[in-house]
Design an enzyme around this catalytic site. Structure first.
Site, mmCIF file in Angstrom:
data_model
loop_
_atom_site.group_PDB
_atom_site.id
_atom_site.type_symbol
_atom_site.label_atom_id
_atom_site.label_comp_id
_atom_site.label_asym_id
_atom_site.label_seq_id
_atom_site.Cartn_x
_atom_site.Cartn_y
_atom_site.Cartn_z
ATOM 1 C CG HIS A 1 -1.883 13.192 -7.437
ATOM 2 N ND1 HIS A 1 -3.318 13.452 -7.155
ATOM 3 C CD2 HIS A 1 -1.952 11.776 -7.739
ATOM 4 C CE1 HIS A 1 -4.104 12.773 -7.394
ATOM 5 N NE2 HIS A 1 -3.377 11.583 -8.146
ATOM 6 C CD GLU B 1 -2.747 1.534 0.501
ATOM 7 O OE1 GLU B 1 -3.653 2.528 0.538
ATOM 8 O OE2 GLU B 1 -3.057 0.573 -0.429
ATOM 9 N N GLY C 1 5.656 22.266 -10.556
ATOM 10 C CA GLY C 1 5.991 20.970 -10.769
ATOM 11 C C GLY C 1 6.450 20.133 -9.550
ATOM 12 C CG ASP D 1 -3.513 -5.270 -12.377
ATOM 13 O OD1 ASP D 1 -3.430 -5.456 -11.224
ATOM 14 O OD2 ASP D 1 -2.295 -5.113 -13.332
ATOM 15 C CG HIS E 1 -3.861 3.178 -12.923
ATOM 16 N ND1 HIS E 1 -4.887 3.905 -13.527
ATOM 17 C CD2 HIS E 1 -3.521 4.363 -12.396
ATOM 18 C CE1 HIS E 1 -4.913 5.227 -13.208
ATOM 19 N NE2 HIS E 1 -4.038 5.444 -12.273
ATOM 20 C CB THR E 2 0.341 -2.530 -13.372
ATOM 21 O OG1 THR E 2 0.265 -3.905 -13.692
ATOM 22 C CG2 THR E 2 1.747 -1.982 -13.428
ATOM 23 C CD GLU F 1 -2.538 5.517 -1.682
ATOM 24 O OE1 GLU F 1 -2.685 6.814 -1.851
ATOM 25 O OE2 GLU F 1 -3.191 4.761 -2.404
#
Length: 357
Positions: free
Chosen positions: A70, A59, A84, A213, A195-196, A63
């Site tokens: 972000h 986790e 940036g 996924d 995102h994997t 994150e």
């Protein structure tokens, strides 16, 4: 005479190359190209042991990787919307974590701040965010070894709101926001390889830790396979803003991922990652190298990439989850056939949530 001259030139070339690649010995025995990087090894060690649970792809890694994006995407080539990759999200956290697109990111911002204080870490906010992200990703089998440059100055101001794309934004809006920050569509798709090894906590707050996924602890191409499968269910309480149906119990699908996988501007770029581990990893590494220095003068930074651990390789292959086949693919790329994949044996796949640390 000519042969002697040639031999002399070759010898000088060898000596010159040796000088260029000569490495510095750190007090702890590690060797690096630049002495300034030696100070990172104690930070690396405590990050791995105490923050990333002994070097897991869990986790905190997910994150921390999210935080690199972000923080850095608060940048524009054409207007002053932020500095940036400067760490502003950690310094001006009362402002930036309140933005809707940054929902839930306050947890990792707070966790990293407490960790830095407890361990007397003096890296600048921008450096620590990018270093933690690069180190964390190295724990995920199949990931590339990300670059890390040291020396970002402290941030001067908070980034503006609306610089982080939302999962409910349409593809045109998403590509325009990335273009404003200097990224083309191929780089957008490359960055989404993140995102994997990711999961959603607040898209559907009734099912925190729901992955994108079926293999959230491996940096493999399953994400690019499964986002192209026909959605048939919602894993939680029904449709939420930014969510569309997914193909598997326990797996959540973002509207933005779904649409990018099917839009003619990005569909073939998306499909090109399927079962192409090296392509995906190399594209992600290049796009992350660019993201990590947005707004920075790289001539004033020190390349400490040799401090980042080398990730374990991923030696498997992409496949269809058990119960699904080529017939479930909603192919949008009209120039290249969808790759031939095997289907996992066994009962229909159900994906477990990513546990909190």
């Amino acid at each position: 005479m000519a042969l002697k001259l040639l031999a002399s030139l070759l010898a000088l070339s060898v000596v010159a190359n040796a000088a260029l690649t000569r490495r510095v010995a750190c007090p702890d025995g590690n060797r690096v190209a630049n002495e300034a990087c030696c100070a990172l090894f104690p930070v690396l060690d405590v990050l791995q042991s105490d923050f990333f649970d002994g070097g897991e792809c869990g986790e905190e890694v997910h994150e921390s990787l999210r935080l690199t994006f972000h923080d850095a995407i608060g940048f524009s080539l054409h207007s002053n919307v932020g500095g940036g990759a400067d760490g502003s999200i950690a310094v001006f956290d009362d402002i930036e974590t309140a933005f809707h697109a940054n929902g839930g990111i306050d947890d990792i911002v707070d966790a990293q701040a407490q960790f830095k204080t407890a361990n007397n870490i003096t890296l600048s906010p921008g450096d620590f965010i990018q270093f933690a992200g690069a180190v964390g990703v190295s724990n995920c089998p199949g990931a590339p070894r990300l670059e890390f440059l040291l020396g970002r100055p402290p941030p001067k101001a908070a980034a503006a709101d609306l610089t982080v794309p939302e999962p409910f934004d349409n593809v045109t809006h998403i590509l325009a926001r990335f273009k404003d920050a200097g990224f083309d569509p191929s780089e957008v798709v490359a960055l989404l390889a993140s995102h994997t090894v990711a999961a959603a906590d607040l898209v559907d707050p009734t099912i925190p830790g729901t992955p994108f996924d079926s293999t959230p602890f491996q940096f493999d191409t399953q994400f690019f396979v499964e986002t192209q499968l026909k959605g048939t269910l919602f894993p939680g309480n029904g449709a939420n803003q930014g969510e569309v149906m997914s193909p598997l119990h326990g797996e959540i699908r973002l509207q933005s991922d779904n649409d990018l996988a099917r839009d003619p501007r990005t569909a073939c770029l998306w499909q090109a990652n399927v079962n192409q581990q090296s392509h995906m990893a190399n594209s992600f590494k290049a796009a992350m190298a660019k993201l990590a220095v947005l707004g920075q003068n790289t001539r004033e930074l020190v390349d400490c990439s040799d401090v980042i651990p080398v990730p374990k390789p991923f030696t498997g292959a992409a496949r269809f989850p058990a119960g699904l086949t080529r017939a479930d693919v909603q192919q949008a790329c009209d120039t290249t056939p969808f790759p031939a994949l095997r289907t996992d044996p066994g009962p229909v796949t159900s994906v477990a949530p990513v546990p909190p640390s």
